[in-house]
Design an enzyme around this catalytic site. Structure first.
Site, PDB file in Angstrom:
ATOM      1  N   PHE A 474       0.846  -1.195   0.000  1.00 28.41           N
ATOM      2  CA  PHE A 474       0.000   0.000   0.000  1.00 28.41           C
ATOM      3  C   PHE A 474       0.876   1.238   0.000  1.00 28.41           C
ATOM      4  CE2 PHE A 474      -3.092   2.643   2.782  1.00 28.41           C
ATOM      5  CZ  PHE A 474      -3.564   3.315   1.671  1.00 28.41           C
ATOM      6  N   LEU A 475       0.703   2.106  -1.008  1.00 29.23           N
ATOM      7  CA  LEU A 475       1.564   3.285  -1.163  1.00 29.23           C
ATOM      8  C   LEU A 475       1.591   4.157   0.082  1.00 29.23           C
ATOM      9  CD1 LEU A 475       3.343   4.979  -3.108  1.00 29.23           C
ATOM     10  CD2 LEU A 475       1.252   6.226  -3.719  1.00 29.23           C
ATOM     11  N   ASN A 476       0.452   4.345   0.743  1.00 26.70           N
ATOM     12  CA  ASN A 476       0.427   5.231   1.907  1.00 26.70           C
ATOM     13  C   ASN A 476       1.065   4.618   3.147  1.00 26.70           C
ATOM     14  OD1 ASN A 476      -0.646   7.384   0.605  1.00 26.70           O
ATOM     15  ND2 ASN A 476      -2.661   7.282   1.551  1.00 26.70           N
ATOM     16  N   TYR A 477       1.399   3.316   3.085  1.00 25.13           N
ATOM     17  CA  TYR A 477       2.234   2.718   4.126  1.00 25.13           C
ATOM     18  C   TYR A 477       3.647   2.598   3.554  1.00 25.13           C
ATOM     19  CZ  TYR A 477      -2.084   1.277   6.534  1.00 25.13           C
ATOM     20  OH  TYR A 477      -3.302   1.241   7.178  1.00 25.13           O
ATOM     21  N   ARG A 478       4.191   3.724   3.191  1.00 28.35           N
ATOM     22  CA  ARG A 478       5.451   3.791   2.443  1.00 28.35           C
ATOM     23  C   ARG A 478       6.530   2.919   3.082  1.00 28.35           C
ATOM     24  NH1 ARG A 478       6.184   6.247  -2.599  1.00 28.35           N
ATOM     25  NH2 ARG A 478       5.204   8.188  -1.902  1.00 28.35           N
TER      26      ARG A 478
END
Length: 536
Positions: A474-478
Protein backbone atom coordinates in the site's frame (compact mmCIF):
# COMPACT_ATOMS: atom_id res chain seq x y z
CA UNK A 1 55.66 16.14 13.46
CA UNK A 2 54.55 14.84 10.06
CA UNK A 3 51.39 13.48 11.65
CA UNK A 4 50.65 16.92 13.12
CA UNK A 5 51.20 18.51 9.70
CA UNK A 6 48.85 16.02 8.06
CA UNK A 7 46.23 16.70 10.73
CA UNK A 8 46.56 20.46 10.25
CA UNK A 9 46.25 20.13 6.47
CA UNK A 10 43.14 17.95 6.90
CA UNK A 11 41.53 20.52 9.21
CA UNK A 12 42.32 23.37 6.80
CA UNK A 13 40.86 21.39 3.90
CA UNK A 14 37.68 20.74 5.89
CA UNK A 15 37.39 24.42 6.77
CA UNK A 16 37.94 25.37 3.13
CA UNK A 17 35.33 22.88 1.92
CA UNK A 18 32.84 24.06 4.55
CA UNK A 19 33.30 27.69 3.57
CA UNK A 20 32.99 26.76 -0.10
CA UNK A 21 29.74 24.89 0.51
CA UNK A 22 28.45 27.77 2.66
CA UNK A 23 29.23 30.21 -0.13
CA UNK A 24 27.56 27.90 -2.64
CA UNK A 25 24.46 27.53 -0.46
CA UNK A 26 24.27 31.29 0.01
CA UNK A 27 24.47 31.81 -3.74
CA UNK A 28 21.69 29.29 -4.38
CA UNK A 29 19.55 30.87 -1.68
CA UNK A 30 19.95 34.35 -3.16
CA UNK A 31 19.22 33.13 -6.69
CA UNK A 32 16.16 31.23 -5.53
CA UNK A 33 14.84 34.12 -3.44
CA UNK A 34 15.33 36.63 -6.26
CA UNK A 35 13.55 34.28 -8.65
CA UNK A 36 10.63 33.96 -6.23
CA UNK A 37 10.35 37.72 -5.98
CA UNK A 38 10.38 38.06 -9.75
CA UNK A 39 7.54 35.54 -10.08
CA UNK A 40 5.19 36.69 -7.29
CA UNK A 41 3.44 39.87 -6.24
CA UNK A 42 3.88 41.68 -3.95
CA UNK A 43 7.61 40.95 -3.83
CA UNK A 44 8.16 41.98 -0.22
CA UNK A 45 6.02 39.14 1.22
CA UNK A 46 8.21 36.34 -0.05
CA UNK A 47 11.20 36.69 2.28
CA UNK A 48 9.02 35.97 5.32
CA UNK A 49 7.88 32.65 3.80
CA UNK A 50 11.35 31.30 3.00
CA UNK A 51 13.54 29.74 5.71
CA UNK A 52 17.24 29.19 5.09
CA UNK A 53 19.31 27.07 7.48
CA UNK A 54 20.64 30.27 9.09
CA UNK A 55 17.11 31.43 10.01
CA UNK A 56 16.39 31.14 13.75
CA UNK A 57 13.00 29.56 13.00
CA UNK A 58 14.35 27.01 10.51
CA UNK A 59 14.67 24.11 12.97
CA UNK A 60 11.22 24.58 14.51
CA UNK A 61 9.59 24.81 11.06
CA UNK A 62 11.39 21.65 9.92
CA UNK A 63 10.60 19.67 13.07
CA UNK A 64 6.94 20.68 13.36
CA UNK A 65 5.82 18.13 10.76
CA UNK A 66 8.36 15.36 11.27
CA UNK A 67 6.18 12.51 12.52
CA UNK A 68 8.86 9.80 12.51
CA UNK A 69 11.59 10.49 15.07
CA UNK A 70 14.03 8.32 13.13
CA UNK A 71 14.42 11.28 10.78
CA UNK A 72 14.75 13.93 13.46
CA UNK A 73 18.45 13.41 14.24
CA UNK A 74 21.54 15.43 13.44
CA UNK A 75 22.72 12.95 10.79
CA UNK A 76 19.49 13.23 8.78
CA UNK A 77 19.88 15.22 5.57
CA UNK A 78 18.33 18.69 5.80
CA UNK A 79 16.83 20.94 3.12
CA UNK A 80 18.75 24.04 2.11
CA UNK A 81 15.50 26.00 2.13
CA UNK A 82 11.96 25.52 3.43
CA UNK A 83 9.23 27.44 1.59
CA UNK A 84 5.87 27.88 3.38
CA UNK A 85 3.46 29.25 0.76
CA UNK A 86 0.33 31.11 1.77
CA UNK A 87 -1.15 31.44 -1.71
CA UNK A 88 -1.14 29.48 -4.95
CA UNK A 89 1.20 31.91 -6.72
CA UNK A 90 3.88 31.08 -4.14
CA UNK A 91 3.61 27.40 -5.10
CA UNK A 92 3.82 28.23 -8.80
CA UNK A 93 6.91 30.39 -8.25
CA UNK A 94 8.54 27.72 -6.07
CA UNK A 95 8.27 25.14 -8.85
CA UNK A 96 9.62 27.53 -11.48
CA UNK A 97 12.50 28.68 -9.31
CA UNK A 98 13.52 25.26 -7.95
CA UNK A 99 13.82 24.12 -11.57
CA UNK A 100 15.87 27.21 -12.40
CA UNK A 101 18.47 26.62 -9.67
CA UNK A 102 18.47 22.84 -10.24
CA UNK A 103 17.37 21.63 -6.80
CA UNK A 104 14.99 18.82 -5.97
CA UNK A 105 11.65 19.97 -4.55
CA UNK A 106 10.11 17.85 -1.79
CA UNK A 107 6.43 18.44 -1.02
CA UNK A 108 5.15 18.04 2.53
CA UNK A 109 1.52 18.28 3.62
CA UNK A 110 1.39 16.51 6.98
CA UNK A 111 4.67 14.67 7.46
CA UNK A 112 3.17 11.28 8.23
CA UNK A 113 4.94 9.54 5.37
CA UNK A 114 6.53 6.63 7.19
CA UNK A 115 9.93 6.89 5.47
CA UNK A 116 10.26 10.69 5.64
CA UNK A 117 10.17 10.98 1.86
CA UNK A 118 8.59 14.45 2.00
CA UNK A 119 11.41 15.96 4.05
CA UNK A 120 14.55 13.82 3.56
CA UNK A 121 16.74 13.36 0.46
CA UNK A 122 20.17 12.12 -0.55
CA UNK A 123 20.52 14.98 -3.06
CA UNK A 124 20.42 18.77 -2.47
CA UNK A 125 16.78 19.77 -1.97
CA UNK A 126 14.17 22.27 -0.86
CA UNK A 127 10.95 21.56 1.04
CA UNK A 128 7.68 23.06 -0.13
CA UNK A 129 5.69 22.84 3.10
CA UNK A 130 1.96 23.20 2.48
CA UNK A 131 0.76 23.64 6.06
CA UNK A 132 -0.43 27.22 5.50
CA UNK A 133 -2.66 26.16 2.61
CA UNK A 134 -5.37 24.56 4.74
CA UNK A 135 -8.63 26.15 3.59
CA UNK A 136 -11.76 23.98 3.79
CA UNK A 137 -15.09 24.95 2.21
CA UNK A 138 -18.09 22.70 2.80
CA UNK A 139 -21.29 22.96 0.73
CA UNK A 140 -23.98 20.82 2.32
CA UNK A 141 -26.56 21.73 -0.34
CA UNK A 142 -24.71 19.85 -3.07
CA UNK A 143 -22.90 17.58 -0.59
CA UNK A 144 -19.42 18.62 -1.63
CA UNK A 145 -16.35 20.37 -0.30
CA UNK A 146 -13.01 21.84 -1.38
CA UNK A 147 -10.11 21.01 0.92
CA UNK A 148 -6.54 22.23 0.47
CA UNK A 149 -3.59 19.86 0.68
CA UNK A 150 -2.17 21.34 3.89
CA UNK A 151 -5.35 20.72 5.90
CA UNK A 152 -5.42 17.75 8.24
CA UNK A 153 -8.02 15.00 8.30
CA UNK A 154 -9.07 16.18 11.74
CA UNK A 155 -9.71 19.67 10.43
CA UNK A 156 -11.72 18.27 7.52
CA UNK A 157 -13.87 16.11 9.80
CA UNK A 158 -14.46 19.06 12.13
CA UNK A 159 -15.55 21.41 9.32
CA UNK A 160 -17.94 18.76 7.95
CA UNK A 161 -19.41 18.30 11.43
CA UNK A 162 -19.85 22.07 11.82
CA UNK A 163 -21.95 22.08 8.67
CA UNK A 164 -23.88 18.84 9.06
CA UNK A 165 -24.47 16.17 11.66
CA UNK A 166 -25.44 13.57 9.05
CA UNK A 167 -22.51 13.81 6.65
CA UNK A 168 -18.98 12.45 6.80
CA UNK A 169 -16.11 11.51 4.53
CA UNK A 170 -14.22 8.21 4.06
CA UNK A 171 -10.62 8.79 5.10
CA UNK A 172 -8.12 7.77 7.79
CA UNK A 173 -8.40 7.54 11.56
CA UNK A 174 -5.35 9.67 12.45
CA UNK A 175 -6.49 13.34 12.63
CA UNK A 176 -3.06 14.92 12.08
CA UNK A 177 -2.48 13.27 8.68
CA UNK A 178 -2.26 15.83 5.87
CA UNK A 179 -4.92 15.71 3.16
CA UNK A 180 -2.43 16.12 0.29
CA UNK A 181 -0.49 12.91 0.81
CA UNK A 182 -3.42 10.91 2.18
CA UNK A 183 -5.72 11.50 -0.79
CA UNK A 184 -3.05 11.28 -3.48
CA UNK A 185 -2.03 7.84 -2.16
CA UNK A 186 -5.55 6.46 -1.98
CA UNK A 187 -6.93 7.37 1.43
CA UNK A 188 -7.95 4.38 3.56
CA UNK A 189 -10.41 4.53 6.46
CA UNK A 190 -13.21 2.87 8.37
CA UNK A 191 -15.95 3.86 5.90
CA UNK A 192 -14.33 2.11 2.94
CA UNK A 193 -16.61 -0.94 2.96
CA UNK A 194 -19.59 1.40 2.54
CA UNK A 195 -18.12 4.19 0.41
CA UNK A 196 -14.71 3.08 -0.84
CA UNK A 197 -11.50 5.04 -0.49
CA UNK A 198 -11.04 8.80 -0.27
CA UNK A 199 -10.07 8.88 -3.95
CA UNK A 200 -13.30 7.14 -4.92
CA UNK A 201 -15.06 10.24 -3.61
CA UNK A 202 -12.85 12.93 -5.19
CA UNK A 203 -14.52 14.71 -8.12
CA UNK A 204 -12.09 17.53 -8.98
CA UNK A 205 -8.67 18.85 -8.04
CA UNK A 206 -6.31 21.79 -8.39
CA UNK A 207 -2.62 21.24 -8.98
CA UNK A 208 0.46 23.11 -10.14
CA UNK A 209 2.30 21.33 -12.93
CA UNK A 210 5.98 21.25 -13.83
CA UNK A 211 5.63 24.50 -15.79
CA UNK A 212 4.09 26.33 -12.85
CA UNK A 213 0.61 26.32 -14.37
CA UNK A 214 -2.49 25.93 -12.21
CA UNK A 215 -4.73 23.14 -13.50
CA UNK A 216 -8.17 21.84 -12.58
CA UNK A 217 -9.68 18.54 -13.71
CA UNK A 218 -10.77 19.92 -17.09
CA UNK A 219 -7.40 21.56 -17.79
CA UNK A 220 -5.27 18.61 -16.67
CA UNK A 221 -7.32 15.98 -18.50
CA UNK A 222 -8.65 12.66 -17.30
CA UNK A 223 -5.34 10.78 -17.43
CA UNK A 224 -3.60 13.13 -15.01
CA UNK A 225 -6.70 13.42 -12.83
CA UNK A 226 -6.73 9.61 -12.68
CA UNK A 227 -3.03 9.51 -11.71
CA UNK A 228 -3.24 11.91 -8.76
CA UNK A 229 -6.05 9.89 -7.15
CA UNK A 230 -3.92 7.08 -5.78
CA UNK A 231 -0.72 7.23 -7.81
CA UNK A 232 1.06 9.64 -5.47
CA UNK A 233 0.65 13.31 -6.36
CA UNK A 234 4.32 14.15 -5.73
CA UNK A 235 5.31 12.29 -8.92
CA UNK A 236 3.23 14.60 -11.10
CA UNK A 237 3.04 18.05 -9.54
CA UNK A 238 1.97 19.95 -6.44
CA UNK A 239 -1.58 19.22 -5.32
CA UNK A 240 -3.26 22.42 -4.13
CA UNK A 241 -6.71 21.11 -3.27
CA UNK A 242 -9.25 18.36 -3.85
CA UNK A 243 -12.99 18.64 -4.36
CA UNK A 244 -14.69 15.87 -2.42
CA UNK A 245 -18.13 14.31 -2.39
CA UNK A 246 -19.55 14.09 1.13
CA UNK A 247 -21.24 10.85 2.16
CA UNK A 248 -24.30 10.34 4.39
CA UNK A 249 -23.84 8.94 7.88
CA UNK A 250 -26.60 8.10 10.38
CA UNK A 251 -27.17 10.19 13.49
CA UNK A 252 -26.17 7.16 15.56
CA UNK A 253 -23.24 4.85 14.89
CA UNK A 254 -21.88 2.07 17.08
CA UNK A 255 -18.27 1.34 17.96
CA UNK A 256 -16.69 -1.33 20.11
CA UNK A 257 -13.36 -2.86 21.09
CA UNK A 258 -13.23 -6.45 22.35
CA UNK A 259 -9.98 -8.07 23.50
CA UNK A 260 -9.15 -11.75 23.76
CA UNK A 261 -5.89 -13.43 24.84
CA UNK A 262 -4.41 -16.61 23.41
CA UNK A 263 -3.49 -18.01 26.84
CA UNK A 264 -6.96 -17.31 28.25
CA UNK A 265 -9.22 -18.97 25.72
CA UNK A 266 -10.36 -18.82 22.14
CA UNK A 267 -8.38 -15.89 20.72
CA UNK A 268 -7.08 -17.97 17.81
CA UNK A 269 -10.64 -19.04 16.98
CA UNK A 270 -11.65 -15.38 16.99
CA UNK A 271 -8.78 -14.43 14.69
CA UNK A 272 -9.58 -17.23 12.27
CA UNK A 273 -13.32 -16.47 12.16
CA UNK A 274 -12.63 -12.74 11.71
CA UNK A 275 -11.02 -13.55 8.35
CA UNK A 276 -14.18 -15.29 7.16
CA UNK A 277 -16.66 -12.78 8.58
CA UNK A 278 -15.13 -9.29 8.37
CA UNK A 279 -14.70 -9.05 4.55
CA UNK A 280 -18.09 -10.63 3.76
CA UNK A 281 -20.48 -9.06 6.27
CA UNK A 282 -22.86 -6.09 5.89
CA UNK A 283 -21.09 -3.18 4.15
CA UNK A 284 -22.25 -0.87 6.96
CA UNK A 285 -19.80 -2.66 9.27
CA UNK A 286 -16.03 -2.17 9.25
CA UNK A 287 -13.86 -4.43 11.38
CA UNK A 288 -10.20 -4.04 12.27
CA UNK A 289 -8.17 -6.63 14.18
CA UNK A 290 -5.00 -5.89 16.13
CA UNK A 291 -2.56 -8.72 16.88
CA UNK A 292 -0.04 -7.76 19.57
CA UNK A 293 2.53 -9.63 21.68
CA UNK A 294 1.92 -8.63 25.31
CA UNK A 295 2.69 -9.73 28.88
CA UNK A 296 0.36 -12.47 30.08
CA UNK A 297 -2.13 -11.60 32.81
CA UNK A 298 -2.30 -15.16 34.13
CA UNK A 299 1.23 -16.53 33.70
CA UNK A 300 3.78 -14.37 35.47
CA UNK A 301 6.77 -13.47 33.31
CA UNK A 302 5.28 -15.08 30.21
CA UNK A 303 4.33 -13.48 26.90
CA UNK A 304 1.15 -14.11 24.97
CA UNK A 305 -0.81 -12.69 22.05
CA UNK A 306 -3.69 -10.24 22.45
CA UNK A 307 -6.33 -10.22 19.71
CA UNK A 308 -8.37 -7.00 19.65
CA UNK A 309 -11.39 -6.54 17.38
CA UNK A 310 -12.45 -2.93 16.74
CA UNK A 311 -15.60 -1.99 14.87
CA UNK A 312 -17.50 0.90 13.33
CA UNK A 313 -21.13 0.16 12.47
CA UNK A 314 -23.30 2.67 10.62
CA UNK A 315 -26.32 1.92 12.77
CA UNK A 316 -27.46 1.12 16.29
CA UNK A 317 -26.19 -1.56 18.62
CA UNK A 318 -29.22 -3.87 18.61
CA UNK A 319 -28.85 -4.86 14.97
CA UNK A 320 -25.12 -5.31 15.49
CA UNK A 321 -25.63 -7.65 18.44
CA UNK A 322 -28.08 -9.76 16.47
CA UNK A 323 -25.64 -10.00 13.54
CA UNK A 324 -22.72 -11.10 15.74
CA UNK A 325 -24.87 -13.51 17.69
CA UNK A 326 -25.79 -15.31 14.48
CA UNK A 327 -22.66 -14.98 12.33
CA UNK A 328 -19.73 -14.43 14.72
CA UNK A 329 -20.61 -15.97 18.11
CA UNK A 330 -16.92 -16.75 18.77
CA UNK A 331 -16.31 -13.10 19.63
CA UNK A 332 -18.88 -13.15 22.44
CA UNK A 333 -19.98 -9.56 21.80
CA UNK A 334 -22.15 -8.12 24.59
CA UNK A 335 -24.40 -5.09 24.86
CA UNK A 336 -22.02 -3.45 27.33
CA UNK A 337 -19.18 -3.68 24.78
CA UNK A 338 -21.03 -1.42 22.35
CA UNK A 339 -20.98 2.36 22.40
CA UNK A 340 -23.66 4.27 20.51
CA UNK A 341 -22.48 7.71 19.55
CA UNK A 342 -22.37 10.27 16.73
CA UNK A 343 -20.10 9.92 13.71
CA UNK A 344 -17.86 12.80 14.82
CA UNK A 345 -17.45 11.29 18.30
CA UNK A 346 -16.55 7.97 16.70
CA UNK A 347 -13.72 9.81 14.93
CA UNK A 348 -12.41 10.78 18.37
CA UNK A 349 -12.84 7.21 19.63
CA UNK A 350 -10.72 5.76 16.81
CA UNK A 351 -7.95 8.22 17.60
CA UNK A 352 -8.07 7.34 21.30
CA UNK A 353 -10.65 5.53 23.43
CA UNK A 354 -10.16 8.18 26.11
CA UNK A 355 -11.27 10.99 23.78
CA UNK A 356 -14.79 9.70 23.20
CA UNK A 357 -16.33 12.39 25.41
CA UNK A 358 -13.95 15.14 24.32
CA UNK A 359 -15.07 18.15 22.31
CA UNK A 360 -14.63 17.77 18.53
CA UNK A 361 -12.46 20.89 18.67
CA UNK A 362 -9.60 18.61 19.71
CA UNK A 363 -9.47 17.59 16.04
CA UNK A 364 -8.02 21.03 15.27
CA UNK A 365 -4.91 20.27 17.38
CA UNK A 366 -1.99 19.59 15.05
CA UNK A 367 0.26 18.28 17.87
CA UNK A 368 3.49 19.97 16.78
CA UNK A 369 6.69 18.03 17.51
CA UNK A 370 4.70 14.84 18.10
CA UNK A 371 7.02 12.18 16.70
CA UNK A 372 7.71 8.52 17.52
CA UNK A 373 10.41 6.14 16.38
CA UNK A 374 8.61 3.77 14.05
CA UNK A 375 8.69 1.44 11.07
CA UNK A 376 5.75 0.14 9.02
CA UNK A 377 5.25 -2.42 6.25
CA UNK A 378 2.19 -3.79 4.45
CA UNK A 379 0.72 -6.86 2.74
CA UNK A 380 -2.52 -8.16 1.27
CA UNK A 381 -4.18 -11.47 2.16
CA UNK A 382 -6.34 -13.26 -0.40
CA UNK A 383 -7.01 -16.55 1.39
CA UNK A 384 -7.70 -17.08 5.10
CA UNK A 385 -4.70 -18.09 7.19
CA UNK A 386 -5.40 -21.46 8.84
CA UNK A 387 -5.54 -21.85 12.61
CA UNK A 388 -2.26 -23.75 12.50
CA UNK A 389 -0.76 -20.93 10.47
CA UNK A 390 -2.00 -18.34 12.95
CA UNK A 391 -0.63 -20.26 15.93
CA UNK A 392 2.73 -20.52 14.17
CA UNK A 393 2.68 -16.75 13.64
CA UNK A 394 1.86 -16.15 17.30
CA UNK A 395 5.00 -18.04 18.32
CA UNK A 396 7.17 -16.08 15.89
CA UNK A 397 5.74 -12.76 17.13
CA UNK A 398 6.42 -13.65 20.75
CA UNK A 399 9.99 -14.62 19.86
CA UNK A 400 10.57 -11.34 18.04
CA UNK A 401 9.28 -9.22 20.89
CA UNK A 402 7.33 -6.09 19.92
CA UNK A 403 6.12 -5.97 16.32
CA UNK A 404 2.34 -6.10 15.92
CA UNK A 405 -0.07 -6.67 13.06
CA UNK A 406 -3.15 -4.69 12.04
CA UNK A 407 -5.71 -6.52 9.88
CA UNK A 408 -8.07 -4.19 7.98
CA UNK A 409 -11.07 -5.82 6.33
CA UNK A 410 -11.98 -5.25 2.68
CA UNK A 411 -15.11 -6.32 0.83
CA UNK A 412 -18.30 -4.30 0.40
CA UNK A 413 -17.79 -1.32 -1.90
CA UNK A 414 -14.18 -2.36 -2.50
CA UNK A 415 -15.40 -5.46 -4.34
CA UNK A 416 -17.59 -3.34 -6.63
CA UNK A 417 -15.00 -0.85 -7.98
CA UNK A 418 -12.74 -2.05 -10.82
CA UNK A 419 -9.02 -2.12 -10.06
CA UNK A 420 -8.35 0.23 -12.98
CA UNK A 421 -10.74 3.00 -11.87
CA UNK A 422 -7.94 4.67 -9.91
CA UNK A 423 -4.21 3.85 -9.63
CA UNK A 424 -4.98 2.06 -6.32
CA UNK A 425 -5.47 -1.54 -7.53
CA UNK A 426 -6.00 -3.54 -4.33
CA UNK A 427 -9.73 -4.19 -4.40
CA UNK A 428 -11.69 -7.35 -5.26
CA UNK A 429 -9.81 -10.53 -4.44
CA UNK A 430 -8.24 -9.22 -1.24
CA UNK A 431 -9.82 -10.24 2.05
CA UNK A 432 -7.85 -7.75 4.09
CA UNK A 433 -4.74 -5.63 4.29
CA UNK A 434 -2.00 -6.14 6.87
CA UNK A 435 -0.06 -3.31 8.42
CA UNK A 436 3.10 -4.36 10.27
CA UNK A 437 3.76 -1.94 13.09
CA UNK A 438 6.53 -1.33 15.58
CA UNK A 439 7.22 1.76 17.70
CA UNK A 440 10.05 2.34 20.13
CA UNK A 441 11.24 5.00 22.56
CA UNK A 442 15.03 4.56 22.59
CA UNK A 443 17.00 6.83 20.25
CA UNK A 444 20.13 5.64 18.46
CA UNK A 445 21.23 3.41 15.62
CA UNK A 446 21.27 0.23 17.73
CA UNK A 447 17.61 0.60 18.68
CA UNK A 448 16.72 1.40 15.08
CA UNK A 449 18.54 -1.71 13.87
CA UNK A 450 16.95 -3.93 16.51
CA UNK A 451 13.34 -2.98 15.86
CA UNK A 452 13.65 -2.68 12.09
CA UNK A 453 15.21 -6.15 12.03
CA UNK A 454 12.24 -7.43 14.05
CA UNK A 455 9.64 -6.12 11.63
CA UNK A 456 11.59 -7.34 8.60
CA UNK A 457 11.76 -10.84 10.05
CA UNK A 458 8.04 -10.93 10.73
CA UNK A 459 7.46 -9.75 7.16
CA UNK A 460 9.58 -12.65 5.92
CA UNK A 461 7.67 -15.12 8.11
CA UNK A 462 4.32 -14.15 6.58
CA UNK A 463 5.48 -14.77 2.99
CA UNK A 464 3.44 -18.01 2.55
CA UNK A 465 0.21 -16.29 3.61
CA UNK A 466 0.11 -13.12 1.46
CA UNK A 467 -0.28 -12.03 -2.17
CA UNK A 468 2.30 -13.10 -4.73
CA UNK A 469 3.56 -12.06 -8.17
CA UNK A 470 3.69 -9.31 -7.12
CA UNK A 471 3.73 -9.28 -3.36
CA UNK A 472 1.59 -6.16 -3.16
CA UNK A 473 1.97 -3.15 -0.87
CA UNK A 474 0.00 0.00 0.00
CA UNK A 475 1.56 3.28 -1.16
CA UNK A 476 0.43 5.23 1.91
CA UNK A 477 2.23 2.72 4.13
CA UNK A 478 5.45 3.79 2.44
CA UNK A 479 8.21 1.18 2.72
CA UNK A 480 11.64 1.68 1.14
CA UNK A 481 12.52 -1.98 1.79
CA UNK A 482 10.51 -3.06 -1.26
CA UNK A 483 12.57 -1.03 -3.75
CA UNK A 484 14.05 2.41 -4.21
CA UNK A 485 15.11 4.80 -6.94
CA UNK A 486 18.83 5.63 -6.77
CA UNK A 487 19.46 9.30 -5.84
CA UNK A 488 19.21 11.66 -8.77
CA UNK A 489 18.24 8.97 -11.28
CA UNK A 490 15.20 8.18 -13.43
CA UNK A 491 15.31 4.43 -13.92
CA UNK A 492 12.32 2.50 -15.21
CA UNK A 493 13.96 -0.77 -14.13
CA UNK A 494 14.35 0.47 -10.55
CA UNK A 495 10.90 2.07 -10.55
CA UNK A 496 9.06 -1.04 -11.66
CA UNK A 497 10.42 -3.02 -8.68
CA UNK A 498 8.34 -1.05 -6.20
CA UNK A 499 5.90 0.26 -8.82
CA UNK A 500 4.30 -3.09 -9.55
CA UNK A 501 3.98 -3.83 -5.83
CA UNK A 502 2.17 -0.57 -5.14
CA UNK A 503 0.14 -0.34 -8.35
CA UNK A 504 0.05 -3.81 -9.96
CA UNK A 505 -1.22 -3.49 -13.54
CA UNK A 506 -1.81 0.24 -13.19
CA UNK A 507 1.91 0.99 -13.05
CA UNK A 508 2.40 1.17 -16.82
CA UNK A 509 -0.39 3.72 -17.22
CA UNK A 510 1.19 5.83 -14.47
CA UNK A 511 4.49 5.72 -16.38
CA UNK A 512 2.74 6.96 -19.52
CA UNK A 513 1.08 9.81 -17.64
CA UNK A 514 4.37 10.76 -15.99
CA UNK A 515 6.13 10.81 -19.35
CA UNK A 516 3.48 13.10 -20.80
CA UNK A 517 3.30 15.65 -17.97
CA UNK A 518 6.84 15.64 -16.53
CA UNK A 519 9.20 14.23 -19.19
CA UNK A 520 12.33 15.61 -17.52
CA UNK A 521 11.41 14.00 -14.18
CA UNK A 522 11.52 17.17 -12.09
CA UNK A 523 9.00 15.82 -9.59
CA UNK A 524 10.83 12.85 -8.16
CA UNK A 525 11.52 11.05 -4.92
CA UNK A 526 12.87 7.72 -3.69
CA UNK A 527 9.78 5.88 -4.94
CA UNK A 528 8.41 8.15 -7.64
CA UNK A 529 7.03 7.10 -11.02
CA UNK A 530 9.76 6.99 -13.73
CA UNK A 531 9.31 8.04 -17.36
CA UNK A 532 9.12 5.76 -20.38
CA UNK A 533 12.31 7.26 -21.79
CA UNK A 534 14.22 5.63 -18.93
CA UNK A 535 13.29 2.13 -20.11
CA UNK A 536 16.36 0.05 -20.92
Amino acid sequence: MKQQQRTLIFILLCLYCSSSWAASDSSVYESFLNCLKDNTSPRDQISSLVYAQTNTSYTSILRAYIRNARFNVSSTSKPLIIVTPTQISHVQASVICAKKVGYQLKIRSGGHDYEGISYVSDTPFFILDMFNLRSIQINVEDESGWVQAGATLGELYYRIWQSSKVHGFPAGVCPTVGVGGHFSGGGYGNLLRKYGLSVDNVVDAQMVDVNGKLLDRKAMGEDLFWAIRGGGGASFGVIISYKIKLVPVPETVTVFRVERYVDEGNATDVAYKWQLFAPKTDENLFLRMLIQPVTSKISKGQRTIRVSVLAEHLGKADSLLALFGEKFPELGLKKEDCIETSWIQSVLWWDSDEQLTSSPEILLDRNPDDAKFLKRKSDYVQNPISKDGLEWLWKRMIELGKTGLVFNAYGGKMDQIPASDTPFPHRAGNLYKIQYSVNWEEPGSEADKNYITQIRRLYSYTTPFVSKNPRSAFLNYRDLDIGVMSPGTNSYDEGKVYGYKYFNGNFERLVRVKTAVDPENFFRNEQSIPTQSSKA
